[in-house]
Design a protein around this motif. Sequence first.
Motif, short mmCIF file in Angstrom:
data_model
loop_
_atom_site.label_atom_id
_atom_site.label_comp_id
_atom_site.label_asym_id
_atom_site.label_seq_id
_atom_site.Cartn_x
_atom_site.Cartn_y
_atom_site.Cartn_z
N GLN B 46 1.02 -1.04 -0.27
CA GLN B 46 0.03 0.14 0.17
C GLN B 46 0.74 1.14 -0.02
O GLN B 46 0.53 2.09 -0.83
CB GLN B 46 -0.77 -0.05 1.27
CG GLN B 46 -2.22 0.77 0.94
CD GLN B 46 -3.10 0.02 0.29
OE1 GLN B 46 -3.59 -1.08 0.51
NE2 GLN B 46 -3.49 0.92 -0.75
N ASN B 47 1.92 1.34 0.92
CA ASN B 47 2.92 2.34 0.77
C ASN B 47 3.63 2.60 -0.43
O ASN B 47 3.92 3.71 -0.88
CB ASN B 47 3.64 2.32 1.76
CG ASN B 47 3.29 2.62 3.35
OD1 ASN B 47 2.17 2.93 3.37
ND2 ASN B 47 3.80 2.08 4.47
N ALA B 48 3.87 1.42 -0.99
CA ALA B 48 4.66 1.33 -2.30
C ALA B 48 4.00 2.10 -3.25
O ALA B 48 4.18 2.78 -4.07
CB ALA B 48 4.99 0.02 -2.94
N ILE B 49 2.63 1.89 -3.54
CA ILE B 49 1.68 2.44 -4.42
C ILE B 49 1.64 4.03 -4.18
O ILE B 49 1.59 4.88 -5.24
CB ILE B 49 0.19 1.85 -4.29
CG1 ILE B 49 0.17 0.41 -4.71
CG2 ILE B 49 -0.97 2.64 -5.00
CD1 ILE B 49 -1.06 -0.32 -4.39
N ILE B 50 1.49 4.45 -2.69
CA ILE B 50 1.49 5.75 -2.51
C ILE B 50 2.84 6.43 -2.98
O ILE B 50 2.70 7.69 -3.67
CB ILE B 50 1.26 5.99 -0.91
CG1 ILE B 50 -0.07 5.39 -0.39
CG2 ILE B 50 1.61 7.53 -0.35
CD1 ILE B 50 -0.24 5.29 1.13
N ALA B 51 3.92 5.77 -2.72
CA ALA B 51 5.17 6.45 -3.22
C ALA B 51 5.19 6.44 -4.86
O ALA B 51 5.79 7.45 -5.20
CB ALA B 51 6.38 5.44 -2.84
N LEU B 52 4.54 5.40 -5.34
CA LEU B 52 4.72 5.62 -6.90
C LEU B 52 3.75 6.45 -7.21
O LEU B 52 4.08 7.08 -8.51
CB LEU B 52 4.10 4.22 -7.51
CG LEU B 52 5.06 3.09 -7.46
CD1 LEU B 52 4.77 1.50 -7.44
CD2 LEU B 52 6.37 3.07 -8.24
N ASN B 53 2.67 7.00 -6.53
CA ASN B 53 1.67 7.93 -7.05
C ASN B 53 2.51 9.32 -6.91
O ASN B 53 2.01 10.11 -7.77
CB ASN B 53 0.43 7.89 -6.42
CG ASN B 53 -0.43 6.73 -6.64
OD1 ASN B 53 -0.32 6.21 -7.90
ND2 ASN B 53 -1.21 6.23 -5.64
N GLU B 54 3.51 9.42 -6.24
CA GLU B 54 4.15 10.69 -5.91
C GLU B 54 4.97 11.04 -7.04
O GLU B 54 5.63 12.21 -7.18
CB GLU B 54 4.98 10.60 -4.64
CG GLU B 54 4.12 10.85 -3.35
CD GLU B 54 3.16 11.96 -3.21
OE1 GLU B 54 4.02 12.95 -3.01
OE2 GLU B 54 2.21 12.00 -3.17
N ILE B 55 5.49 10.04 -7.88
CA ILE B 55 6.19 10.47 -8.84
C ILE B 55 5.51 11.07 -10.09
O ILE B 55 4.49 10.44 -10.68
CB ILE B 55 7.18 8.76 -9.40
CG1 ILE B 55 7.76 8.15 -8.30
CG2 ILE B 55 7.99 9.32 -10.56
CD1 ILE B 55 8.10 7.10 -8.51
#
Lengths: 279, 292
Positions: B46-55
């Motif tokens: 879930q955190n990985a998705i959030i980090a990816l959405n920030e790019i």
Amino acid sequence: MICKFLCVPFLIKAQGNVFNYADSIRHAGNFTLATVEYERIAFENASPTIKAEATLKGADCMKMLKRYDEAASLLDAVNMENIPDPKLKYQILFQSLLNSYLAHEENSSFSKLASLCYYYPDSSHNKDVLFMKILCLNEMQQWKEADTIYRNFMTAFNHSAVPSNPYLKIPRLKDPEKAEKLSAYLPFTGAGLFYAGNVPEGLLSIALQASFAAFGAYSILMERYITGVLIGVGGYAAFYHGGTRRAKWLAEKYNEKKTIQFNTMIRNQLLAVINKGTP
Amino acid sequence: MASIKKILLCIFALFIFADLHAQQLMRSFQEDMSFVQYLQDKGQYQNAIIALNEIPVSTLNPSQQDSLNYLKGWSFYNIKSLDSSSFYLLKVDTPFTLYAKSRFFGAYNFIYLQYYDEAAKILNNLAGMNPINEETKYFEQAGIALLKKNYPVFDTLSSNFSYNFYALSAQEKRFLNYKKQLQGIKKRSPVVAGLMSAIIPGTGKIYAGKTYQGIASMLPIVALALLTNESYHKRGPHSAEFYGFGALLTVFYVGNIWGSVFAVKINREDHEKSINQKILFDLQIPLRTIFN
């Protein structure tokens, strides 16, 4: 040399700024994103202290998101050996314990509390540790032990003038096994249900069991054997067995309710004392 | 002279500070990817998705976009958001190293979601692969045919099974077994089940394969029949007791026949469902072995 001295404040400031971005997100209330940013800091920095601090802050965000079990797991995974700052170590252990308690993992929180007191013997008289100890013991229904610590807590807060010690009124819990046995060995009396604290259901049980038994007997006397056995005995047996199970369940529910009521009352009182502070 | 030296040193220090600050704000794509990988390794999808959405996607070149889509798809796959997972995995383009993996898992997600035609389409378009991937393609297609109960197509596709690849051979053999099991499910008639329950209550359910349900439904009907019979003889055919028990008996009796008719269909569906779950499980195992 001059160059080194001049650079140091900037470098220190730059290191201090590591948390700026994540902190600003947290202060803006976006705890989900802040969790990720703190995790990023822990990933990007080699310093064990920064890693630990970032994890602590990340866990705090998770706590705000009510993801207590995840926060506890995150803190449990911190490598404590490389952290030089004992205060930070203490904070990690304490927050891990707090999150475990909030995640309703009473046994885990109690064992964490024991290890906290082992590694930090001086902390066992800290107000926050005493507070957590009382809460954990209360959850495990070890009220006598909790009473002793409660007194120490009040002394620590110089609050000996508490109107009355709540532990003088420890709730008397019912024995679910006893409730079940009373219902099983004393049929027609509703004894188990009365013991479990539910008088109306006890009376209803008496009425139903007696009615079915009477109906069964009457039917058999009237030579309607099948009706007597199937309706009378069958109905009586259904309410008899149902009654014993119900008595046990009600006793368990009664205990749960009383425990929650008592523990909530103590927790509120302790929080009120903490909020008031040391006079 | 000394003051010039001080000014120069201050400028130098400010430069270092500015550089550090800039590094904090402007992370490289590679750093972001490493961080996402780290989160995935820790199971924080879930955190990985959030980090990816920030790019910011607009700043990325096609290869970087592929990496981003793959990692998003993989994260969604791991949190069981299969629709979203397929959406991102199928955005991955041909030159990307993990193109085949993205396609296979994208197709698998569709199979799981029962979008069989879409999954088959993705697999059909896969070409120019190494022998193991080629056989995996046939394996997945055969799985779809089995789930659709299209046995002739399954036979054609399974004829491509070589049983030479360790990652596939066990599952390939099991697929042949599943086909036998599916074909072996007896086609019971709902009419026969209904008739059986009409003659002897509960036997229709036993015939449908629900033995315990059959016995359980037989008992109250027998009890009510006995009570109705006794009421008839003791109280007469016009007594309220007889009407009461008779009405109850009728409800239970008719309900049991009705239930037996449906029990045939339900039992067949339950049986097929349990085999389908095994097929879906076995479809995934080789993918995880080959592509991990």
